[in-house]
Design a protein around this motif. Structure first.
Motif, PDB file in Angstrom:
ATOM      1  N   ALA A 399       0.831  -1.210   0.000  1.00 53.34           N
ATOM      2  CA  ALA A 399       0.000   0.000   0.000  1.00 53.34           C
ATOM      3  C   ALA A 399       0.861   1.254   0.000  1.00 53.34           C
ATOM      4  O   ALA A 399       0.565   2.235  -0.709  1.00 53.34           O
ATOM      5  CB  ALA A 399      -0.932  -0.010   1.208  1.00 53.34           C
ATOM      6  N   ASP A 400       1.942   1.251   0.767  1.00 53.13           N
ATOM      7  CA  ASP A 400       2.814   2.419   0.851  1.00 53.13           C
ATOM      8  C   ASP A 400       3.486   2.698  -0.488  1.00 53.13           C
ATOM      9  O   ASP A 400       3.593   3.859  -0.911  1.00 53.13           O
ATOM     10  CB  ASP A 400       3.862   2.197   1.940  1.00 53.13           C
ATOM     11  N   LEU A 405       3.790   6.057  -5.313  1.00 49.27           N
ATOM     12  CA  LEU A 405       3.794   6.259  -6.764  1.00 49.27           C
ATOM     13  C   LEU A 405       2.645   7.184  -7.178  1.00 49.27           C
ATOM     14  O   LEU A 405       2.812   8.045  -8.055  1.00 49.27           O
ATOM     15  CB  LEU A 405       3.678   4.911  -7.476  1.00 49.27           C
ATOM     16  N   GLY A 406       1.480   7.010  -6.552  1.00 53.44           N
ATOM     17  CA  GLY A 406       0.371   7.917  -6.830  1.00 53.44           C
ATOM     18  C   GLY A 406       0.691   9.339  -6.409  1.00 53.44           C
ATOM     19  O   GLY A 406       0.330  10.310  -7.107  1.00 53.44           O
ATOM     20  N   ALA A 407       1.388   9.475  -5.271  1.00 55.90           N
ATOM     21  CA  ALA A 407       1.763  10.812  -4.788  1.00 55.90           C
ATOM     22  C   ALA A 407       2.736  11.494  -5.740  1.00 55.90           C
ATOM     23  O   ALA A 407       2.716  12.727  -5.879  1.00 55.90           O
ATOM     24  CB  ALA A 407       2.379  10.708  -3.397  1.00 55.90           C
ATOM     25  N   ILE A 481      -3.062  11.602   1.844  1.00 54.71           N
ATOM     26  CA  ILE A 481      -3.399  12.928   1.331  1.00 54.71           C
ATOM     27  C   ILE A 481      -3.459  13.951   2.465  1.00 54.71           C
ATOM     28  O   ILE A 481      -3.025  15.101   2.312  1.00 54.71           O
ATOM     29  CB  ILE A 481      -4.734  12.884   0.563  1.00 54.71           C
ATOM     30  N   SER A 482      -3.973  13.539   3.621  1.00 62.01           N
ATOM     31  CA  SER A 482      -3.992  14.432   4.784  1.00 62.01           C
ATOM     32  C   SER A 482      -2.582  14.853   5.159  1.00 62.01           C
ATOM     33  O   SER A 482      -2.328  16.020   5.512  1.00 62.01           O
ATOM     34  CB  SER A 482      -4.673  13.746   5.969  1.00 62.01           C
ATOM     35  N   GLY A 483      -1.637  13.904   5.080  1.00 61.14           N
ATOM     36  CA  GLY A 483      -0.244  14.239   5.348  1.00 61.14           C
ATOM     37  C   GLY A 483       0.317  15.226   4.343  1.00 61.14           C
ATOM     38  O   GLY A 483       1.077  16.133   4.707  1.00 61.14           O
ATOM     39  N   LEU A 484      -0.052  15.045   3.064  1.00 61.70           N
ATOM     40  CA  LEU A 484       0.391  16.002   2.046  1.00 61.70           C
ATOM     41  C   LEU A 484      -0.116  17.408   2.359  1.00 61.70           C
ATOM     42  O   LEU A 484       0.613  18.397   2.201  1.00 61.70           O
ATOM     43  CB  LEU A 484      -0.111  15.563   0.666  1.00 61.70           C
ATOM     44  N   ILE A 485      -1.366  17.491   2.824  1.00 63.18           N
ATOM     45  CA  ILE A 485      -1.934  18.801   3.167  1.00 63.18           C
ATOM     46  C   ILE A 485      -1.171  19.434   4.333  1.00 63.18           C
ATOM     47  O   ILE A 485      -0.849  20.626   4.309  1.00 63.18           O
ATOM     48  CB  ILE A 485      -3.429  18.653   3.507  1.00 63.18           C
ATOM     49  N   VAL A 486      -0.867  18.625   5.358  1.00 62.59           N
ATOM     50  CA  VAL A 486      -0.117  19.151   6.508  1.00 62.59           C
ATOM     51  C   VAL A 486       1.263  19.634   6.065  1.00 62.59           C
ATOM     52  O   VAL A 486       1.748  20.683   6.516  1.00 62.59           O
ATOM     53  CB  VAL A 486       0.000  18.081   7.613  1.00 62.59           C
TER      54      VAL A 486
END
Length: 660
Positions: A399-400, A405-407, A481-486
């Motif tokens: 999953a990671d 890769l999606g990120a 995605i929440s981590g990307l926002i932070v």
């Protein structure tokens, strides 16, 4: 004695009496017993060829409440038994029966609507041989024991899942090319470490600076292990390494509790009573929170470093993303593939002798990895494409990798449209939650992680919630995605381009975080005690809270940390000992399950579930995991990371700078 001390003593007495009532008896109260094992050691020592078979038994019974569609029932199935049978003992018992008794005790196949046995292609040829020789014998033997020992009118249909024998020819057949390959890798690593350190001690300056010598130098790797990163970003996020240590220990604790019900035990009813308390139901339901926290951390650090790189070099090419992906694979693959190969070798490891629980702890894993290990190699083992899973905890790496890769694609989009960063991330967050809710609604799945002992016996292989909600990347994207926002908020705040106090959305989230966390933590027991129609609005609303409260709490904590000055606890997490232990987090996570499997192989048959045993196993697992994690870091993770990075990404000059 003060009133507080008296109240504390009373509380301790109540807790002791509670646990005593749960674990007070070692004899099984369930009749016929879910687990019954003949003497494994005696069977293999006294008899020749000493065949010991692991048998799944299905009893005639009415509908089981476990299959109710509106409530989660935790207990074991009473009509499914797992017994270990010594064939020689059965032969002696059945020999005393006449032909009519044998015919009466022979039970035809009983059709059931649940999975009760591992059906693996890898072991099918051996099963055909065992079934031809012992199937009817064991069927008659089991029903004879049910009548004589437990006075039950029910007969059971027995299926052989696997047999072990002391025949040396079979033991040699298990030692194949994968076993040889694993031993060759271990020997090569040992030789490389010994040779490199001898050359560093005796060689000249040119030899000491050679890439191989420098990479396998224990002295230099220890320096890398204990040194503290001096970068600006690390000063703000160094505490994350220490936080990883505590999350890792929490994961080890959860897995320890699961082990106690996955393996055959003498008192399964004690494990059932353990989950009767609402606290334990709520506590076990927090297991996904550790996963969400790891994904939040990954997304946050990825975004922080990306924005820093963009700021330093605005016009970078696609090569940047290729290098990022390559660096990640270089760091992760050697350790992961090493222990994946170890799982595929299984009980054929040199010097390892199978115990009574060796089938449950090692043989099943080996068989599944021989059949499904290619999914782990390609990092698709977390997708709902199969039931049985090799290296089960490796789902997280799959999953990671997929989320990473999606990120990369998302970051490329943000690089192209930087003014729309928050809009892009917010949209993706909403879509991720809609996808998860749609799956829950369509498949009518549980709103919380279901803990059923009947599922745990099969390592959750056939549990729809884990296959469709817990493991896939698209249902875990909300945390990443929440981590990307932070990470984006951190970057903008540090550059003084954003003041969160002026944001109404942020202030609303601050106010609702605590109530949502309380609801998310305190409510899961409701779905065990009461009937809720699946796909109802109650279930869907709770699913939204349950799948997001951990990520939201983590995000708000990280935002608070980069806004406020570090206190004692954050300084402790960022201290040299904690950050050094944090570097072992990946190795410890990968190796702890193979380690506990080997430990359990040597546990006597049918251990007792008790608090002292659980605590002892947990303490041993933590100490040994970090001890072996350090060895893996020094001998494998760090050396191979340096070598591969040099060979793949750097120009081959034959030397690198010495570590100071």
């Amino acid at each position: 004695m003060s009133l507080k001390c008296k109240l504390l003593c009373v509380l301790l007495v109540l807790l002791v009496s509670r646990w005593s009532s749960v674990y007070g008896s070692s004899a099984s109260e369930i009749v016929p017993p879910i687990y019954r094992y003949d003497d494994f050691e005696k069977c293999q020592q006294v008899n020749s060829p000493g065949v010991f078979c692991y048998v799944r038994i299905v009893l005639e019974s009415d509908a089981d409440p476990i299959d109710t569609p509106s409530r989660i029932v935790t207990r074991f199935r009473r009509n499914q038994l797992d017994w270990g049978i010594c064939v020689a003992d059965c032969q002696r018992e059945v020999a005393l029966l006449d032909a009519s008794a044998r015919q009466r005790l022979l039970q035809p196949k009983i059709d059931v609507n649940f999975t009760h046995i591992f059906r693996l292609k890898h072991t099918r040829h051996k099963l055909q041989e065992y079934n031809a020789k012992y199937s009817q014998l064991i069927n008659i033997c089991v029903n004879n024991r049910l009548e004589l020992d437990y006075h039950t009118p029910q007969h059971g249909y027995s299926e052989i899942e696997h047999c072990l024998t002391n025949d040396p020819l079979e033991a040699r057949s298990d030692f194949d090319w994968l076993s040889v390959g694993f031993i060759a890798i271990v020997v090569a690593l040992v030789i490389a470490v010994v040779a490199a350190n001898v050359l560093e001690w005796l060689g000249d300056v040119q030899i000491k600076d050679h890439i191989v010598v420098s990479s396998f130098s224990l002295h230099r790797n220890w320096t890398r292990f204990t040194e503290v990163n001096k970068s600006e970003v690390y000063k703000d996020f160094g505490y994350v390494d220490g936080l990883r240590v505590f999350i890792n220990i929490y994961v080890l604790m959860i897995h320890c509790l699961l082990v106690c019900v996955v393996l055959p035990v003498t008192n399964p009813e004690s494990a059932e009573r353990l989950l009767e308390s609402r606290f334990m139901l709520n506590f076990t339901s927090t297991a996904p929170i550790s996963v969400q926290t790891f994904f939040v951390i990954s997304g946050m650090l990825l975004m922080v470093n990306f924005l820093k790189d963009v700021e330093r070099k605005p016009q970078f090419s696609v090569e940047y993303f290729r290098t990022k992906i390559t660096n990640r694979w270089i760091r992760l693959l050697p350790v992961y593939y090493f222990f994946l190969l170890m799982a595929a070798v299984g009980h054929a490891l040199p010097g390892l002798k199978l115990g009574a629980l060796g089938y449950s702890s090692l043989v099943v894993e080996r068989s599944v990895c021989r059949e499904r290990g290619w999914e782990n190699v390609l990092f698709v083992n977390n997708l709902p494409i199969s039931n049985e899973r090799c290296f089960l905890h490796g789902w997280y790496m799959g999953a990671d990798q997929q989320l990473f890769l999606g990120a990369m694609a998302v970051l490329a989009l943000i690089w192209k449209f930087p003014k729309h960063t928050l809009a892009i991330l917010t949209t993706l967050l909403v879509v991720a939650n809609i996808v998860t809710l749609s799956i829950i609604y369509k498949l009518e799945l549980e709103p919380v992680m279901p803990i059923r002992y009947s599922d745990l016996k099969f390592l959750l292989s056939y549990q729809p919630w884990f296959s469709h909600i817990y493991m896939p990347p698209y249902t875990n994207a909300n945390g990443f995605i929440s981590g990307l926002i932070v990470g984006y908020l951190y970057h903008e705040t540090k550059r003084r381009r954003l003041n969160l106090k002026d944001s109404k959305i942020y202030m609303i989230l601050r106010k609702i975080t605590t109530p949502l966390v309380a609801v998310g933590f305190l409510s899961p027991f409701l779905f065990y005690e009461y009937d809720f129609r699946r796909s109802s609005w109650t279930v869907l609303l709770h699913s939204i809270v349950y799948r997001n409260y951990g990520a939201l709490a983590g995000c708000m904590c990280f935002i608070y940390c980069f806004k406020a000055q570090p206190g004692f606890f954050r300084r402790f997490l960022a201290s040299r000992p904690m950050t050094s232990l944090g570097k072992l987090s990946y190795s410890v996570y990968v190796l702890h399950v193979p380690l506990v499997r080997i430990m359990l192989n040597y546990v006597p048959a049918l251990p007792e579930v008790s608090l002292p045993h659980i605590a002892s196993l947990l303490l041993s697992l933590i100490v040994l995991s970090y001890a072996f994690g350090l060895v893996v870091y020094l001998f494998l993770e760090q050396p191979m990371s340096l070598l591969l990075k040099y060979w793949i990404l750097e120009r081959p000059s034959g030397k690198i700078k010495k570590t100071t």
